[in-house]
Motif scaffolding. Sequence first.
Motif, PDB file in Angstrom:
ATOM      1  N   ARG A 132       0.715  -1.265  -0.176  1.00  0.00           N
ATOM      2  CA  ARG A 132       0.019   0.037   0.021  1.00  0.00           C
ATOM      3  C   ARG A 132       0.943   1.144   0.109  1.00  0.00           C
ATOM      4  O   ARG A 132       2.064   1.374   0.406  1.00  0.00           O
ATOM      5  N   THR A 164      -6.409   3.214   1.887  1.00  0.00           N
ATOM      6  CA  THR A 164      -7.526   3.355   2.781  1.00  0.00           C
ATOM      7  C   THR A 164      -8.683   4.025   2.191  1.00  0.00           C
ATOM      8  O   THR A 164      -8.321   4.885   1.347  1.00  0.00           O
ATOM      9  N   GLU A 166      -9.422   7.224   3.063  1.00  0.00           N
ATOM     10  CA  GLU A 166      -8.988   8.434   2.873  1.00  0.00           C
ATOM     11  C   GLU A 166      -8.072   8.840   1.868  1.00  0.00           C
ATOM     12  O   GLU A 166      -8.181   9.676   1.032  1.00  0.00           O
ATOM     13  N   GLN A 167      -7.201   7.675   1.507  1.00  0.00           N
ATOM     14  CA  GLN A 167      -6.454   8.045   0.416  1.00  0.00           C
ATOM     15  C   GLN A 167      -7.426   7.986  -0.990  1.00  0.00           C
ATOM     16  O   GLN A 167      -6.833   8.545  -1.680  1.00  0.00           O
ATOM     17  N   ASP A 201      -9.335  -9.172   0.152  1.00  0.00           N
ATOM     18  CA  ASP A 201      -8.420  -7.877   0.474  1.00  0.00           C
ATOM     19  C   ASP A 201      -8.517  -7.200  -1.028  1.00  0.00           C
ATOM     20  O   ASP A 201      -8.857  -5.911  -1.153  1.00  0.00           O
ATOM     21  N   THR A 205     -10.530  -3.526  -1.900  1.00  0.00           N
ATOM     22  CA  THR A 205      -9.861  -2.317  -2.400  1.00  0.00           C
ATOM     23  C   THR A 205     -10.562  -1.932  -3.684  1.00  0.00           C
ATOM     24  O   THR A 205     -10.604  -0.617  -3.916  1.00  0.00           O
ATOM     25  N   THR A 208     -13.321   0.184  -2.195  1.00  0.00           N
ATOM     26  CA  THR A 208     -12.950   1.177  -1.707  1.00  0.00           C
ATOM     27  C   THR A 208     -12.848   2.378  -2.781  1.00  0.00           C
ATOM     28  O   THR A 208     -13.368   3.506  -2.514  1.00  0.00           O
TER      29      THR A 208
END
Length: 342
Positions: A132, A164, A166-167, A201, A205, A208
């Motif tokens: 990441r 994340t 936020e990112q 995972d 992503t 996200t």
Amino acid sequence: MLTRGEANVAVTPLRGLWDWAGLAQEVLSGRAVTREEALAILLAPDEDVPALLDGAFRLRRQYFGKKVKLNMILNAKSGLCPEDCGYCSQSAISTADVAKYPLLSKETILEGAREAVRRKAGTYCIVTSGRRPAPSEVERIVEAVREIRATTDLKICCCLGFLTPEQAQQLADAGVHRYNHNLNTSANQYQSICSTHTYGDRVETVETAKSAGISPCSGCIVGMGESPEDVVDVAFSLKDLDVDSIPINFLNPIPGTPLEGRKELNPRYCLKVLAMFRYVHPAKEIRIAGGREVNLGTLQPLGLYAANSIFVGDYLTTEGQLPEADWKMIEDLGFEIETCAL
């Protein structure tokens, strides 16, 4: 629905009996292809390839005409990755002779954008190795993206690993149009190619990026020992995720990786894979990605009857075809390069 164990037995007797043009017409009329039909495409005899591509081209032409989208990759951070993905020359377990360097400077990233314009690419893909991105890396990429968006009409795709929320929002606010995070293979096969993270995972992503309003890009790698059923599974998983862009990679077995020496693909099967993805995803961008030159060989122009997008130039750690050769291939097909548009 056929189970994994029943699929080959049930579908094989139908080989050669499918009306692929008729199936394409049904898809154009709004019917979704079933898993059984998708598997039948992969199991079709080689003599069915022209008919499969004819049907795939009907779908491609309906949604994309004869335009070809060009994408250019910048390997903005190379090697130094803690993950153990078996196909990757940059992984922690790879002994491949590849460059290793931290995140490039902002000016180098900006120069990459100028090179993308010179190569007639509409999308500039900023890719970094690693699990990441660090906060400082996201900040530098955000600064570069803002400047690129202010000075060009390039679309920006980032592929930075796990994010994340936020990112993801930072990237979206900077003007990143698309985020790439490939599923790579089916959930059933995933642990055979990677143990340091899970298939879940990767799905998370993609979700996200979508939640931040970024267009999702996710695809697969074919040729890693998976079954045709696995290829169908990942095609339908991507449909469930409703991704906008689907890069189809064909394994380039790089020396020094665990998959070194694996050679199970031929150009006809690769064309069937591309056709299958077009039948399953008629209105989505389908991109012939890594391994195009190695696995499709002299038949690579035929792939554009199903796909509507390719990378121009080199890949992350392997060489691609010269941009001029890609331009000529597109011209010889009677297709045209898609111009940049926001």
